[in-house]
Design an enzyme around this catalytic site. Structure first.
Site, short mmCIF file in Angstrom:
data_model
loop_
_atom_site.label_atom_id
_atom_site.label_comp_id
_atom_site.label_asym_id
_atom_site.label_seq_id
_atom_site.Cartn_x
_atom_site.Cartn_y
_atom_site.Cartn_z
N HIS A 192 34.32 36.07 36.91
CA HIS A 192 35.00 36.95 35.95
C HIS A 192 34.35 36.86 34.57
O HIS A 192 34.90 36.27 33.64
CB HIS A 192 36.50 36.60 35.88
CG HIS A 192 37.26 37.04 37.09
ND1 HIS A 192 37.67 36.17 38.06
CD2 HIS A 192 37.65 38.28 37.48
CE1 HIS A 192 38.29 36.84 39.02
NE2 HIS A 192 38.30 38.12 38.70
N ASN A 193 33.19 37.47 34.47
CA ASN A 193 32.45 37.44 33.22
C ASN A 193 32.01 38.87 32.86
O ASN A 193 32.40 39.84 33.54
CB ASN A 193 31.26 36.49 33.34
CG ASN A 193 30.42 36.81 34.57
OD1 ASN A 193 30.20 37.98 34.88
ND2 ASN A 193 29.97 35.79 35.29
N ASP A 233 39.02 43.01 32.61
CA ASP A 233 39.21 41.56 32.81
C ASP A 233 38.97 40.79 31.52
O ASP A 233 38.60 39.60 31.54
CB ASP A 233 38.24 41.03 33.89
CG ASP A 233 38.81 41.15 35.30
OD1 ASP A 233 40.05 41.13 35.43
OD2 ASP A 233 38.01 41.28 36.25
N ASP A 342 36.81 47.73 41.10
CA ASP A 342 37.05 46.32 40.84
C ASP A 342 36.75 45.44 42.06
O ASP A 342 36.34 44.29 41.91
CB ASP A 342 38.52 46.14 40.42
CG ASP A 342 38.77 44.83 39.72
OD1 ASP A 342 37.78 44.19 39.30
OD2 ASP A 342 39.94 44.44 39.59
ZN LIG Z 1 37.80 42.53 37.84
#
Ligand SMILES: [Zn+2]
EC number: 3.1.4.-
Length: 468
Positions: A192-193, A233, A342
């Site tokens: 998650h970057n 995110d 996503d």
């Molecule tokens: Zn995501």
């Protein structure tokens, strides 16, 4: 001060002011006021304060991950006196450790002021000519842009769609907004970057070009879709919602254990929009509408609500009543497009898909290691001794990705949809070949309708969410 903090957040009006947003951002910090040399402060997992002697772990409260002391924060901020408020906000932001993370990653520091100069790497420019390709290698693009894939890609797309001109976006504000968005992703998260955000934005672009969407979406829809993808995110801590709940993190309390991360991503995005005043030239109703719709899109990425969105989508398709002339239907399709973008990793070519699988599993296992270390219950899919990359992926593909993309292909029956389903099948077969046992147990689950639709999916959705 704690009361004051919550009061400001839960005030009667739903539209909160900049000052309140600052409170949220300050509130996320574990800060040791005795450390006068503190420079950068980070949130969650390994809350540390950077000082002249390096990174030192901070322990506060009853649990190492409950490291928030609002009173200290506010007194520190208020007593700062001569330090400009803007600089204080910078220091207190979750992810303003950009320089340290860049240095740790070995990437040279890039002056953000030059980030949108035209003389950046020619190879990256060449790649952008094929930004609509499903084979687009975001990892390579990130290397070519020196770790700035999200800024370059999003800027390029906004420009390509003519949105900068149409919405009269101020280039300086836009540049600042994109740089801050990229900075607020945690580059030390394996998955998650900012590269994941860039990848989702690129996938979103591919979907926006699909005939059904391209013919009906307005420029406003496209702007929202791209911004939502880039920020969906934002400030992700690298752990999932169950982890935040069981460690009594303040965000879980703040959002009442509901879409905790997604709410935080959205509020963080709104905070940056207001801080940079990107839409300050638009009528107030319009900018509020952008913020609201951005929230609705980002909240749709909460994978624990997957079944709810999927059944709505399925019903619309069964009844053939999606009318893209209606703003609400277009918005729903945008939500579904973002959800697909996503979790589209398993639908990419194997070379790309495999890298994402390794990264997300690394993040899961890292969470599991922390849980193990602190004698917390290990979250499903996070135990490296009980799971493998293949088993995690096969379950995720079977119970989460396949059902979603099957419906998307019904909605948009195009070459891209068939390509994605093709890669999905091949990738699943590759993981199965690597681990026949995992594939066997997955097929067992499918042979039992009750289990296939309930247990495995709910387990994968609520706990092992690749996208939570
Ligand atoms: Zn995501």
């Amino acid at each position: 001060m704690r009361f004051k903090f919550f009061f400001s957040l839960w005030s009667v009006t739903s539209s909160w002011c900049i000052k309140k947003i600052c409170n949220v951002r300050r509130g996320a910090i574990s800060y040791d006021s005795s450390d006068q040399t503190a420079l950068y402060i980070r949130m969650l997992g390994d809350v540390r304060v950077r000082s002249q002697v390096g990174f030192e772990p901070e322990r506060r409260g009853s649990h190492p991950y409950l490291g928030v002391d609002f009173r200290t924060l506010h007194s520190r901020a208020e007593s700062a006196g001569s330090i400009p408020a803007r600089r204080i906000r910078r220091l207190f932001s979750f992810q303003r450790h950009l320089l340290s993370s860049r240095l740790l990653r070995g990437a040279p520091h890039l002056n953000p002021l030059h980030i949108l100069d035209e003389d950046y790497c020619g190879q990256a420019k060449c790649m952008l000519e094929k930004v609509g390709s499903w084979n687009f290698d975001i990892f390579l693009f990130d290397r070519l842009t020196n770790g700035n894939s999200l800024v370059f890609l999003t800027f390029n797309l906004l420009n390509q769609y003519g949105l900068i001109e149409l919405f009269q976006l101020d280039m300086v504000k836009l540049r600042r907004f994109l740089v801050l968005v990229q900075e607020d992703y945690h580059n030390q998260n394996p998955y998650h970057n900012a590269v994941h955000a860039a990848d989702v934005t690129q996938a979103m672009h591919c979907y926006l070009r699909e005939p059904k969407l391209a013919q009906s979406l307005t420029s406003f829809d496209i702007l929202l879709g791209l911004l939502a993808a880039a920020t969906h995110d934002l400030d992700h801590p690298g752990v999932n919602q169950p982890f935040l709940i069981k460690t009594n993190h303040y965000l879980a309390a703040l959002y009442r254990n509901t879409s905790v991360l997604e709410n935080h991503h959205w509020r963080s995005a709104v905070g940056l929009l207001r801080e940079t005043e990107l839409f300050s030239h638009l009528p107030v109703e319009d900018s509020l509408s952008i913020e609201r719709q951005l929230g609705s899109l980002i909240l749709a990425t909460d994978i624990s609500r997957q079944n709810e969105y999927l059944s709505r989508f399925r019903t619309h398709l069964d009844e053939n009543d999606l009318c893209l002339g209606h703003a609400s239907h277009r918005h729903f399709v945008l939500q579904m497009a973002l959800k697909c973008a996503d979790i589209c990793n398993p639908c990419r070519p194997w070379e790309l898909s495999k890298q994402w699988s390794e990264k997300v599993t690394e993040e899961f296992f890292h969470q599991g290691d922390i849980e193990k270390k602190h004698k917390l219950e290990i979250s499903p899919l996070c135990d490296s001794e009980a799971n493998t990359i293949a088993s995690v992926q096969i379950g995720f593909m079977t119970y989460v990705v396949e059902p979603l993309f099957a419906e998307w292909a019904r909605f948009s029956d195009t070459r891209l949809s068939q390509t994605m389903l093709g890669h999905l099948g091949l990738n699943k077969a590759s993981w199965s070949a690597l681990e026949p046992e995992a594939s066997g147990s997955s097929e067992e689950g499918e042979s039992e309708p009750g289990r296939a639709t309930e247990e495995p999916s709910s387990r994968a959705l609520s706990q092992g969410s690749q996208e939570s």
